[in-house]
Write a protein that holds these residues in place. Structure first.
Motif, PDB file in Angstrom:
ATOM      1  N   GLU A 136       0.568  -1.294  -0.025  1.00  0.00           N
ATOM      2  CA  GLU A 136       0.000  -0.064  -0.057  1.00  0.00           C
ATOM      3  C   GLU A 136       0.841   1.373   0.069  1.00  0.00           C
ATOM      4  N   PRO A 137       0.457   2.320  -0.681  1.00  0.00           N
ATOM      5  CA  PRO A 137      -0.705   2.263  -1.740  1.00  0.00           C
ATOM      6  C   PRO A 137      -0.476   1.809  -3.132  1.00  0.00           C
ATOM      7  N   HIS A 138       0.714   1.065  -3.182  1.00  0.00           N
ATOM      8  CA  HIS A 138       0.976   0.830  -4.632  1.00  0.00           C
ATOM      9  C   HIS A 138       0.873  -0.719  -4.969  1.00  0.00           C
ATOM     10  N   ARG A 139       0.844  -1.108  -6.231  1.00  0.00           N
ATOM     11  CA  ARG A 139       0.724  -2.474  -6.619  1.00  0.00           C
ATOM     12  C   ARG A 139       1.732  -2.677  -7.679  1.00  0.00           C
ATOM     13  N   LEU A 140       2.692  -3.527  -7.662  1.00  0.00           N
ATOM     14  CA  LEU A 140       3.687  -3.837  -8.735  1.00  0.00           C
ATOM     15  C   LEU A 140       3.144  -5.214  -9.232  1.00  0.00           C
ATOM     16  N   VAL A 141       3.079  -4.987 -10.616  1.00  0.00           N
ATOM     17  CA  VAL A 141       2.756  -6.349 -11.392  1.00  0.00           C
ATOM     18  C   VAL A 141       3.986  -6.752 -12.384  1.00  0.00           C
ATOM     19  N   VAL A 142       4.327  -7.882 -11.974  1.00  0.00           N
ATOM     20  CA  VAL A 142       5.604  -8.083 -12.844  1.00  0.00           C
ATOM     21  C   VAL A 142       5.109  -9.436 -13.876  1.00  0.00           C
ATOM     22  N   PHE A 143       5.384  -9.138 -15.275  1.00  0.00           N
ATOM     23  CA  PHE A 143       5.221 -10.192 -16.214  1.00  0.00           C
ATOM     24  C   PHE A 143       6.483 -10.963 -16.529  1.00  0.00           C
ATOM     25  N   LYS A 144       6.054 -11.931 -17.213  1.00  0.00           N
ATOM     26  CA  LYS A 144       7.476 -12.858 -17.430  1.00  0.00           C
ATOM     27  C   LYS A 144       8.396 -12.162 -18.335  1.00  0.00           C
ATOM     28  N   ASP A 145       7.860 -11.462 -19.263  1.00  0.00           N
ATOM     29  CA  ASP A 145       8.697 -10.672 -20.380  1.00  0.00           C
ATOM     30  C   ASP A 145       9.445  -9.534 -19.751  1.00  0.00           C
ATOM     31  N   GLY A 146       9.429  -9.239 -18.433  1.00  0.00           N
ATOM     32  CA  GLY A 146      10.274  -8.358 -17.704  1.00  0.00           C
ATOM     33  C   GLY A 146       9.247  -6.862 -17.556  1.00  0.00           C
ATOM     34  N   ARG A 147       8.254  -6.886 -18.005  1.00  0.00           N
ATOM     35  CA  ARG A 147       7.612  -5.634 -17.934  1.00  0.00           C
ATOM     36  C   ARG A 147       7.140  -5.512 -16.517  1.00  0.00           C
ATOM     37  N   VAL A 148       6.897  -4.223 -16.032  1.00  0.00           N
ATOM     38  CA  VAL A 148       6.128  -4.136 -14.767  1.00  0.00           C
ATOM     39  C   VAL A 148       5.279  -3.054 -14.740  1.00  0.00           C
ATOM     40  N   LEU A 149       4.110  -3.229 -14.145  1.00  0.00           N
ATOM     41  CA  LEU A 149       3.279  -2.148 -14.043  1.00  0.00           C
ATOM     42  C   LEU A 149       3.233  -1.788 -12.927  1.00  0.00           C
ATOM     43  N   VAL A 150       3.268  -0.318 -12.562  1.00  0.00           N
ATOM     44  CA  VAL A 150       3.154   0.232 -11.322  1.00  0.00           C
ATOM     45  C   VAL A 150       1.815   0.847 -11.213  1.00  0.00           C
ATOM     46  N   HIS A 151       1.098   0.259 -10.168  1.00  0.00           N
ATOM     47  CA  HIS A 151      -0.269   0.938 -10.083  1.00  0.00           C
ATOM     48  C   HIS A 151      -0.268   2.062  -8.919  1.00  0.00           C
ATOM     49  N   GLY A 152      -1.182   2.945  -8.727  1.00  0.00           N
ATOM     50  CA  GLY A 152      -1.333   3.706  -7.599  1.00  0.00           C
ATOM     51  C   GLY A 152      -0.372   4.997  -7.873  1.00  0.00           C
ATOM     52  N   THR A 153       0.067   5.244  -9.071  1.00  0.00           N
ATOM     53  CA  THR A 153       0.859   6.450  -9.418  1.00  0.00           C
ATOM     54  C   THR A 153       0.800   6.606 -11.095  1.00  0.00           C
ATOM     55  N   LYS A 154       0.779   8.136 -11.288  1.00  0.00           N
ATOM     56  CA  LYS A 154       0.876   8.404 -12.632  1.00  0.00           C
ATOM     57  C   LYS A 154       2.107   9.191 -12.713  1.00  0.00           C
TER      58      LYS A 154
END
Ligand code: ZN
Lengths: 339, 67
Positions: free
Chosen positions: A307-325
């Protein structure tokens, strides 16, 4: 042999010959969000031979209002959209060859995919990808159909290399800012309208009836009851860097590619490694498990909630960082947890 | 003046003289747009100096990115 395509064959401009042609075609759809879902379902029902669908994201609850291929289970389990789409599409028509790709559509990937297809349908949510797509379409002479929507507004244009102006001719530079699904929302009729424009044009191209193409830039607002169609041939530029006499395909060069992008409709930033990577998700899960916060892993990704973020890591190395612009904040989080 | 904007008759305020004023009025002057007046498409440079007249037929399409 069942008669599942009989009504389409009765439609004279398609007929049995047209149906045969459709069944031998391969279409690439970039994006499996709202437009991608609609376009993919329409093509699969129409009996396309082969479909490649690409998406970098996974299903979330806020998608279900308009992204017609997905269910609550997909959102609960955070299934990547490409995978969830493929599963549903095969249930609709098992005779279509469907390739699902979980990836970001950037230059290297697009140049690879485009060689195998007859047509590209744009269902992306950003102009950076569209400008790359536009250059790839010109370089390999494969038509593409632009489509976009926000709020109750939608727009579409069909780009045929060597014939029509390209997207660079029409917009010159990458449009930045403006309304997104994030700020203005989106209603499903606007999506479906754009899908209808895109698929009508797609079917004309696939059966080879190019004379019937609309040949206009079309836009509408379903809430304000407005409609407009403009003949834009005059905007084709001799000196266009993407389709003109001396082409440089500027969006295919490395310098013009961004590695971070704020996602449309989401309080999120995507970061992709500059070199191709494969993440060991299992090992990563153990690392996250030792930290505070909660971890969820499925075969395609890891979601780490702190909290307050969520990191989503994909197999191809990309990461989505949620909770911020904020790109720098996102990068800081990326480096803190992933090195 | 009264103009037909995207198929609807609209009364424009007094201060609007040329195409770029209309774009500003609708707050789309910073976006990518394509404008057509009475069937004639304008290049971007022509937005500044193309004056509008009563009963003009105007089509404005602006580009969006969502999908
Ligand atoms: Zn061009």
């Amino acid at each position: 042999m069942n008669n599942r395509y009989s009504r389409q064959e009765l439609f004279l401009p398609i007929g049995k010959d047209g149906q045969e042609r459709i069944s031998n075609k391969h279409v690439l759809i970039i994006g499996a969000g709202a437009l991608g879902s609609g376009c993919a379902e329409a093509l699969v029902r129409a009996g396309i031979g082969q479909l490649t669908i690409v998406d970098r994201d996974y299903v979330e609850w806020s998608n279900l209002q308009r992204q017609q291929l997905y269910s609550e289970d997909d959102a609960k389990n955070r299934i990547p959209k490409a995978i969830a789409a493929k599963n549903r599409l095969l249930a609709i028509n098992s005779s279509v060859v469907i390739e699902a790709i979980i990836a970001d559509a950037s230059v290297v990937e697009l140049e690879d995919w485009v060689k195998k297809v007859d047509l590209i349908i744009d269902a992306t949510d950003n102009f950076e990808t569209r400008m790359i797509l536009n250059d790839v379409s010109q370089k390999y002479s494969v038509p593409w159909i632009y489509g976009a929507c926000v709020g109750s507004y939608g727009i579409s244009y069909t780009i045929i290399p060597e014939k029509t102006p390209c997207l660079s001719c029409l917009v010159e530079t990458v449009p930045l800012g403006g309304l997104t699904c994030d700020t203005a929302g989106i209603i499903s009729p606007a999506v479906n309208m754009v899908v209808s424009y895109q698929i009508s044009e797609a079917l004309k191209i696939l059966v080879g009836d190019l004379d019937s193409l609309r040949n206009k830039l079309v836009s509408f607002d379903l809430w304000k009851n407005q409609y407009s169609a403009i003949q834009v041939d005059k905007l084709k530029k001799e000196d266009c860097p993407s389709c003109g006499n001396e082409r440089t395909y500027p969006y295919l060069s490395f310098e013009n590619q961004t590695k971070t992008v704020v996602l449309c409709g989401r309080d999120s930033v995507q970061i992709r490694p500059s070199l191709p990577t494969i993440r060991d998700l299992e090992a990563l899960e153990k690392v996250f498990a030792k930290q505070e916060g909660t971890v969820l892993r499925n075969p395609f990704l890891i979601s780490y909630n702190v909290e307050p973020h969520r990191l989503v890591v994909f197999k191809d190395g990309r990461v989505l960082v949620h909770g911020t612009k904020d790109i720098s904040e996102a990068k800081a989080l990326y480096h803190r947890y992933l090195g | 003046m009264k103009v037909l904007l995207n198929g609807e008759w609209i009364q424009l305020p007094e201060h609007i003289i040329n195409v770029s004023d209309v774009l500003k009025h609708y707050d789309i002057h910073q976006r990518h747009v394509v404008v057509e007046i009475n069937g004639e498409i304008l290049t971007k440079l022509e937005h500044q100096n193309t004056r509008l007249a009563d009963k003009d037929r105007i089509e404005i399409v602006h580009f969006v990115g969502g999908g």
